[in-house]
Design a protein around this motif. Structure first.
Motif, short mmCIF file in Angstrom:
data_model
loop_
_atom_site.label_atom_id
_atom_site.label_comp_id
_atom_site.label_asym_id
_atom_site.label_seq_id
_atom_site.Cartn_x
_atom_site.Cartn_y
_atom_site.Cartn_z
N THR A 4 -41.72 -11.12 57.52
CA THR A 4 -42.40 -10.05 56.78
C THR A 4 -41.78 -9.88 55.40
O THR A 4 -42.47 -9.71 54.40
CB THR A 4 -42.34 -8.72 57.55
N TRP A 5 -40.45 -9.92 55.35
CA TRP A 5 -39.74 -9.71 54.09
C TRP A 5 -40.06 -10.80 53.08
O TRP A 5 -40.28 -10.54 51.90
CB TRP A 5 -38.24 -9.63 54.37
N THR A 6 -40.09 -12.05 53.55
CA THR A 6 -40.36 -13.17 52.64
C THR A 6 -41.86 -13.40 52.43
O THR A 6 -42.25 -14.18 51.58
CB THR A 6 -39.74 -14.47 53.18
N ARG A 7 -42.67 -12.77 53.27
CA ARG A 7 -44.13 -12.95 53.26
C ARG A 7 -44.52 -14.39 53.58
O ARG A 7 -45.57 -14.86 53.17
CB ARG A 7 -44.73 -12.48 51.94
N GLN A 63 -38.10 -2.29 62.00
CA GLN A 63 -37.68 -3.68 61.87
C GLN A 63 -36.21 -3.79 61.45
O GLN A 63 -35.47 -4.62 61.99
CB GLN A 63 -38.57 -4.42 60.86
N VAL A 64 -35.81 -2.97 60.51
CA VAL A 64 -34.41 -3.00 60.06
C VAL A 64 -33.48 -2.59 61.20
O VAL A 64 -32.44 -3.22 61.43
CB VAL A 64 -34.21 -2.12 58.81
N CYS A 87 -33.32 -5.43 63.63
CA CYS A 87 -32.55 -6.53 63.04
C CYS A 87 -31.06 -6.23 63.13
O CYS A 87 -30.28 -7.07 63.60
CB CYS A 87 -32.97 -6.74 61.59
N TRP A 135 -41.06 -0.70 58.67
CA TRP A 135 -39.88 -1.30 58.04
C TRP A 135 -38.59 -0.74 58.62
O TRP A 135 -37.64 -1.47 58.88
CB TRP A 135 -39.92 -1.11 56.52
N ILE A 173 -37.47 -9.56 60.98
CA ILE A 173 -37.53 -9.08 59.60
C ILE A 173 -37.85 -10.15 58.57
O ILE A 173 -38.56 -9.90 57.60
CB ILE A 173 -36.23 -8.33 59.25
N THR A 227 -43.31 -12.25 62.81
CA THR A 227 -42.61 -11.00 63.12
C THR A 227 -43.14 -10.40 64.41
O THR A 227 -42.38 -9.91 65.24
CB THR A 227 -42.75 -10.01 61.95
#
Length: 124
Positions: free
Chosen positions: A73-76, A19-20, A23, A16, A70, A82
């Motif tokens: 993965t964040w929203t699934r 990824q951040v 991003c 994470w 991002i 990703t």
């Protein structure tokens, strides 16, 4: 569901964070390329003066990479995307490094190397 081990939790946090960072880096690159006045941008990145089309293209690709690394993965929603975004960032960073080396700007490739390594970690 199986419970995550402590090691898996650490790897998940590291993913994470990576990824951040990617991003933020990609989106800040987009913002800089689109919002900084041309004269200032040319001082920071001399190639932008004569390669305006490439500038706009890389701003667009940076934006796609920043969102793609991002958002899935964040929203699934389609989290596998990703990984594809990470592959795209790897290719972009390799191309950017080659471009800078060809122009004799080897001092500028450290960011490309760091971003590529972060993207390799995400893609794993």
């Amino acid at each position: 569901k199986e419970r995550m081990t402590e090691n898996q939790k650490r790897v998940d946090k590291a993913l994470w964070i990576s990824q951040v960072l990617l991003c933020l880096g990609m989106l800040s690159g987009t913002a800089m390329k689109l919002l900084v006045p041309r004269a200032m941008l040319a001082e920071m990145m001399p190639w932008t003066e004569s390669w305006r089309g490439l500038l706009m293209f890389t701003a667009f690709v940076d934006f796609l990479g920043g969102i793609g690394i991002i958002l899935p993965t964040w929203t699934r929603i389609r989290p596998k995307m990703t990984v594809y975004a990470a592959y795209g960032i790897i290719l972009l960073m390799i191309a950017a490094a080659i471009f800078h080396i060809a122009r004799g700007e080897t001092d500028r490739i450290i960011v490309n190397i760091i971003f590529a390594l972060l993207a390799v970690f995400v893609a794993r």
